[in-house]
Write a protein that holds these residues in place. Structure first.
Motif, PDB file in Angstrom:
ATOM      1  N   GLU A 146      27.244  43.305  52.049  1.00  9.19           N
ATOM      2  CA  GLU A 146      26.194  43.812  51.172  1.00  9.19           C
ATOM      3  C   GLU A 146      26.738  44.818  50.149  1.00  9.19           C
ATOM      4  N   SER A 147      27.423  45.846  50.681  1.00 10.82           N
ATOM      5  CA  SER A 147      27.840  46.942  49.802  1.00 10.82           C
ATOM      6  C   SER A 147      29.227  46.735  49.201  1.00 10.82           C
ATOM      7  N   GLY A 148      30.011  45.858  49.799  1.00 11.61           N
ATOM      8  CA  GLY A 148      31.378  45.670  49.319  1.00 11.61           C
ATOM      9  C   GLY A 148      32.341  46.753  49.794  1.00 11.61           C
ATOM     10  N   ALA A 149      31.871  47.632  50.677  1.00 15.43           N
ATOM     11  CA  ALA A 149      32.759  48.689  51.188  1.00 15.43           C
ATOM     12  C   ALA A 149      33.865  48.080  52.045  1.00 15.43           C
ATOM     13  N   VAL A 150      35.082  48.585  51.838  1.00 16.97           N
ATOM     14  CA  VAL A 150      36.231  48.040  52.559  1.00 16.97           C
ATOM     15  C   VAL A 150      36.791  49.090  53.508  1.00 16.97           C
ATOM     16  N   ALA A 151      37.058  48.693  54.745  1.00 21.24           N
ATOM     17  CA  ALA A 151      37.777  49.571  55.669  1.00 21.24           C
ATOM     18  C   ALA A 151      39.089  48.893  56.022  1.00 21.24           C
ATOM     19  N   GLU A 152      40.154  49.682  56.030  1.00 20.03           N
ATOM     20  CA  GLU A 152      41.467  49.119  56.299  1.00 20.03           C
ATOM     21  C   GLU A 152      41.979  49.636  57.637  1.00 20.03           C
ATOM     22  N   GLN A 153      42.524  48.721  58.428  1.00 16.75           N
ATOM     23  CA  GLN A 153      43.055  49.097  59.739  1.00 16.75           C
ATOM     24  C   GLN A 153      44.571  49.167  59.635  1.00 16.75           C
ATOM     25  N   ASP A 154      45.152  50.123  60.325  1.00 14.78           N
ATOM     26  CA  ASP A 154      46.605  50.271  60.284  1.00 14.78           C
ATOM     27  C   ASP A 154      47.257  49.118  61.050  1.00 14.78           C
ATOM     28  N   THR A 155      48.205  48.434  60.436  1.00 12.41           N
ATOM     29  CA  THR A 155      48.853  47.306  61.115  1.00 12.41           C
ATOM     30  C   THR A 155      50.345  47.562  61.314  1.00 12.41           C
ATOM     31  N   SER A 156      50.784  48.777  60.977  1.00  5.71           N
ATOM     32  CA  SER A 156      52.231  49.017  60.935  1.00  5.71           C
ATOM     33  C   SER A 156      52.903  48.860  62.298  1.00  5.71           C
ATOM     34  N   HIS A 157      52.134  49.084  63.390  1.00  2.00           N
ATOM     35  CA  HIS A 157      52.735  49.016  64.716  1.00  2.00           C
ATOM     36  C   HIS A 157      52.733  47.609  65.310  1.00  2.00           C
ATOM     37  N   ILE A 158      52.108  46.644  64.626  1.00  2.00           N
ATOM     38  CA  ILE A 158      51.976  45.311  65.218  1.00  2.00           C
ATOM     39  C   ILE A 158      53.091  44.397  64.730  1.00  2.00           C
ATOM     40  N   SER A 159      53.785  43.754  65.683  1.00  2.00           N
ATOM     41  CA  SER A 159      54.820  42.799  65.286  1.00  2.00           C
ATOM     42  C   SER A 159      54.172  41.489  64.880  1.00  2.00           C
ATOM     43  N   GLY A 160      54.921  40.666  64.177  1.00  2.00           N
ATOM     44  CA  GLY A 160      54.450  39.333  63.852  1.00  2.00           C
ATOM     45  C   GLY A 160      53.655  39.253  62.573  1.00  2.00           C
ATOM     46  N   TYR A 161      53.227  38.045  62.285  1.00  2.78           N
ATOM     47  CA  TYR A 161      52.510  37.758  61.045  1.00  2.78           C
ATOM     48  C   TYR A 161      51.265  36.937  61.348  1.00  2.78           C
ATOM     49  N   PRO A 162      50.299  36.966  60.431  1.00  7.20           N
ATOM     50  CA  PRO A 162      49.124  36.111  60.627  1.00  7.20           C
ATOM     51  C   PRO A 162      49.494  34.640  60.513  1.00  7.20           C
ATOM     52  N   LEU A 163      48.580  33.794  60.916  1.00  3.20           N
ATOM     53  CA  LEU A 163      48.860  32.356  60.863  1.00  3.20           C
ATOM     54  C   LEU A 163      49.199  31.917  59.443  1.00  3.20           C
ATOM     55  N   VAL A 164      49.993  30.881  59.347  1.00  8.68           N
ATOM     56  CA  VAL A 164      50.387  30.403  58.020  1.00  8.68           C
ATOM     57  C   VAL A 164      49.184  29.745  57.357  1.00  8.68           C
TER      58      VAL A 164
END
Ligand SMILES: *[C@@H]1O[C@H](CO)[C@@H](O)[C@H](O)[C@H]1NC(C)=O
Ligand SMILES: *[C@@H]1O[C@H](CO)[C@@H](O)[C@H](O)[C@H]1NC(C)=O
Ligand SMILES: *[C@@H]1O[C@H](CO)[C@@H](O)[C@H](O)[C@H]1NC(C)=O
Ligand SMILES: *[C@@H]1O[C@H](CO)[C@@H](O)[C@H](O)[C@H]1NC(C)=O
Ligand SMILES: *[C@@H]1O[C@H](CO)[C@@H](O)[C@H](O)[C@H]1NC(C)=O
Ligand SMILES: [Cu+2]
Length: 722
Positions: A146-164
């Motif tokens: 609705e509002s377009g507000a974005v929240a970002e989560q820290d990913t620096s500690h997670i190994s690997g990558y999202p699916l291709v």
């Protein structure tokens, strides 16, 4: 032109993938076909040839233009309009610079919110969960639609990558042709580079040297003389490529002495072979002249017999079943059974340690997307004629939505089996009693095609409360080239890692594991897991017999107590109960997990890297404390993951699981030692498990279902009118 061949081949691999824009399909007018069906039913001529070839099953609710879809239920997937809004937000979040969306799905509201929601209420705020990559970084974002507000989560500690993404794959598979070295080696093997098709295989993860970039290992085939290019591997060549830059990092070039299999007899298409077609002379079909007994409300809420559940496609899981509830035949109360069920991860390790093979340890849901790899079903062959179909709306790498039509089918099944029966001969009571009831069930099915393999996943709901989950494997085994054409050429001391299937083709031994997430909520969220152990007891006193089997129930207090390996000679039943609710006679209400044939366990060393990444296969059964963010048993970022975000890691926290909200996990396993029947395409192999009521109902819940009588079932006159 040869290049066209190549393109065609890619199209066949990635199918509808190329369709990244929303397409309005030209559907038949549902109303007129409805009318036709109705008319057929009333004049009983519905089984004439004309209706037999009705092109597609039609359904006014499902088969429509999705552009105007609106969410009705808190768990409804993001609509096209919502995705478009989110896409704009993502674009500006990344300041209009390059990004790729790897996942864009609904962030499901918290469980309490969903459970409180009632039909007719406004759906709770719509939040999108976005996984994206930009400038070499993984992003997890939530976007308020609705509002377009974005929240970002820290990913620096997670190994690997999202699916291709599909776009990743499309843009990489031609990368090897940019290398003169690759062309040279291909030509040396007698293959025209124009006939080469490469597939992007995930590299697993084998140490820190592989970190810092997204890798893909391309294996190449010749597409000449057969559409089944899997049977024509250019053995030993692996092109290690950077997925982001498309830079070739290394070309592994082994097996120059191995000829390329000719692929004779490998084309599986009907038209490819002029030997006789086998066809049963008399047709068999499942007919429902008056239409189905289920309805699909608001596009996703399926209601059939005493069951209701929410059904949706998901790019990663394939299909998600939510809020499965059953009506109690005695009280009429609609009772919760399963809050959420889906296929969480797969693991397919190949058992060949050689350089071109060792890394083949796929985690298909987390690396490729089990749903992203599912294509439209073939009506009449993938699903019976009485099936209805459901589409998926997925996001492309730019975040824009597209429709994947007909990827789920829903149908009622009547296979001529009995739901219960008994015959009492006249001998004892002076009259013969014969009571039998037909077994009818409802199936929701989808098929994922992961390159060579096809996985058919069924969720089957029975009126007696049983849920049967089944996975069927078919498609092609991935094969290895060899110089042998007969087993008598093979030195006894040589390990071929598989079976010689045809000239120059070895089917390599491998496993398939499919892990299910089963958030059981039996009559409420607070449940316990009970190990109902069956143990040998020795008789005391002077009983004529020595031993008997006794039930000993133990409630698992913490997660580690519920890490379970199946044992044939030390058996248990596995119950999820609600300790706060008992039947009239005092048993706690529950459901039990009943494994069937597919109980293969992983034979890899627990410290082997692939096993650590796919540690969900360390046990067949696990129970964890409910945690909304623990859903993907191989880790959120499974691609090149280090195994630090797995079901094993969560379970080892050993949280309390007694009388609280818990999740049950079950892994189906298949060992696959290929055999010649698997060539050129393997006949379907299936297994599954049941979630079966135990003391959930006061008595047999289908005691009062009606038997069939002659007039209930339509009779198709032979092909007279055809
Ligand atoms: C977009 O630009 C703003 C303002 O310069 C900056 O703060 C922000 O970090 C940028 N976002 C990304 C994802 O680079
Ligand atoms: C390799 O062969 C392909 C197909 O003929 C061609 O398009 C490509 O340019 C060649 N690559 C190099 C580096 O020569
Ligand atoms: C089979 O392999 C063994 C070990 O490599 C070798 O010693 C032996 O000579 C081979 N036998 C044949 C018949 O080639
Ligand atoms: C039941 O099982 C538990 C846990 O394994 C064990 O401690 C207990 O001795 C068993 N009870 C009986 C009566 O066998
Ligand atoms: C829920 O799961 C996440 C991811 O595993 C974890 O970081 C968090 O600590 C968990 N919360 C609880 C209460 O266990
Ligand atoms: Cu297999």
């Amino acid at each position: 032109m040869v290049d066209k061949n190549f393109q065609r081949c890619l199209l066949s691999i990635f199918g509808a993938v190329i369709v990244t824009v929303f397409v309005v399909f030209n559907f038949p007018n549902p109303l007129s076909e409805r009318a036709e069906l109705l008319q057929c039913a009333t004049n009983s001529a519905w089984c004439t040839s004309k209706n037999r070839i009705l092109r597609h099953p039609t359904d006014a609710v499902l088969r429509h233009d999705h552009t105007s879809d609106v969410p009705h239920h808190p768990l409804d997937p993001l609509t096209i309009q919502e995705m478009n809004k989110v896409q704009k937000v993502i674009e500006s979040f990344f300041n209009k610079s390059a990004y790729a969306v790897h996942s864009l799905v609904l962030e499901e509201p918290d469980k309490e919110v969903v459970l409180k929601w009632r039909k007719g209420d406004e759906p709770p705020p719509r939040i999108a969960s976005v996984i994206a990559r930009a400038a070499g970084k993984n992003y997890i974002l939530t976007v308020d639609v609705e509002s377009g507000a974005v929240a970002e989560q820290d990913t620096s500690h997670i190994s690997g990558y999202p699916l291709v993404t599909m776009e990743d794959m499309e843009s990489t598979i031609r990368a090897p042709l940019a290398s003169a070295q690759f062309n040279r080696t291909i030509v040396e093997r007698g293959v025209d580079p124009n006939d080469v098709a490469c597939l992007p295989f995930s590299p697993g993860w084998f140490g820190k040297a592989e970190d810092g970039r997204r890798l893909v290992k391309l294996e190449c085939f010749t597409i000449k003389d057969t559409i089944n290019f899997y049977m024509r591997p250019i053995e030993g060549i692996i092109v290690i490529t950077d997925l982001d830059t498309k830079e070739i990092i290394e070309i592994v070039d082994k097996g120059k002495h191995i000829p390329i299999p000719k692929g004779t007899g490998s084309d599986y298409r009907l038209a490819a072979d002029n030997s006789a077609i086998i066809k049963l002379p008399n047709p068999i079909s499942m007919e429902q002249p008056n239409g189905p007994n289920f309805v699909i409300e608001d596009n996703h809420l399926v209601k059939w017999a005493n069951w209701e559940f929410h059904l949706k496609a998901d790019p990663r899981a394939g299909v998600i079943i939510s809020g499965a509830k059953i009506q109690d035949p005695v009280t009429g109360v609609v009772r919760n059974v399963m809050y959420k069920g889906f296929t969480s991860e797969l693991f397919v390790p190949y058992m060949d340690p050689e350089e071109a093979w060792y890394f083949k340890t796929y985690m298909d849901a987390g690396e490729y997307g089990f749903g992203l790899q599912s294509l439209s079903l073939d009506p009449l062959n993938d699903c019976p004629r009485n099936a209805k179909y459901m589409d998926a709306v997925f996001a492309a790498a730019d975040g824009k939505p597209y429709v994947r039509p007909n990827i789920i089918c829903i149908f009622e099944r009547y296979a001529g089996d009995a739901a219960w029966r008994h015959t009492e001969p006249a001998v004892v009571i002076g009259q013969e009693v014969r009571e039998a009831r037909p077994k009818v069930s409802l199936v929701a099915r989808f098929v994922a095609t992961l390159a060579n393999y096809d996985y058919i996943v069924d969720w089957e709901f029975h009126a007696d409360g049983l849920i049967h989950a089944k996975v069927s494997l078919t498609g092609m085994v991935i094969v290895k080239g060899t110089s042998y054409v007969n087993t008598n050429q093979v030195n006894d001391s040589e390990d071929m890692y598989g079976t010689l299937l045809s000239d120059n083709i070895v089917g390599v031994v491998h496993d398939h594991f499919i892990n299910f997430y089963l958030d059981m909520d039996i009559d409420g969220t607070d449940n316990s897991f009970v190990n109902v152990h069956l143990q040998r007891e020795y008789t005391k006193n002077n009983a004529p017999r020595r031993s008997y089997m006794k039930v000993n129930k133990t409630v698992a207090k913490t997660e580690k107590e519920a890490q379970i390996k199946l044992k044939l000679y030390d058996p248990s039943e596995f119950h999820v109960i609600n300790p706060n609710k008992q039947t009239k006679v005092g048993n706690s209400v529950g459901y039990k997990l009943v494994p069937s044939g597919g109980t293969a366990a992983s034979m890899l060393d627990p410290e082997d890297m692939p096993q650590k990444r796919a540690a969900f296969t360390n046990n067949q059964i696990w129970v964890t404390r409910y945690n909304k963010s623990e859903q993907w048993s191989g880790g959120l970022f499974a691609y090149q993951s280090h195994g630090d975000d797995t079901l094993q890691v969560w379970s080892d926290r050993d949280r309390a699981i007694e009388n609280t909200d818990i999740v049950l996990w079950y892994t189906l396993g298949f060992h696959h030692v290929p055999c010649q029947e698997d060539f050129p395409i393997m006949p379907t192999v299936s297994s599954g498990f049941d979630m079966k009521p135990v003391n959930f109902f006061e008595r047999n819940p289908i005691l009062r279902i009606a038997p069939y009588v002659e007039k209930d079932l339509p009779i198709c006159k032979a092909t007279a009118s055809a």
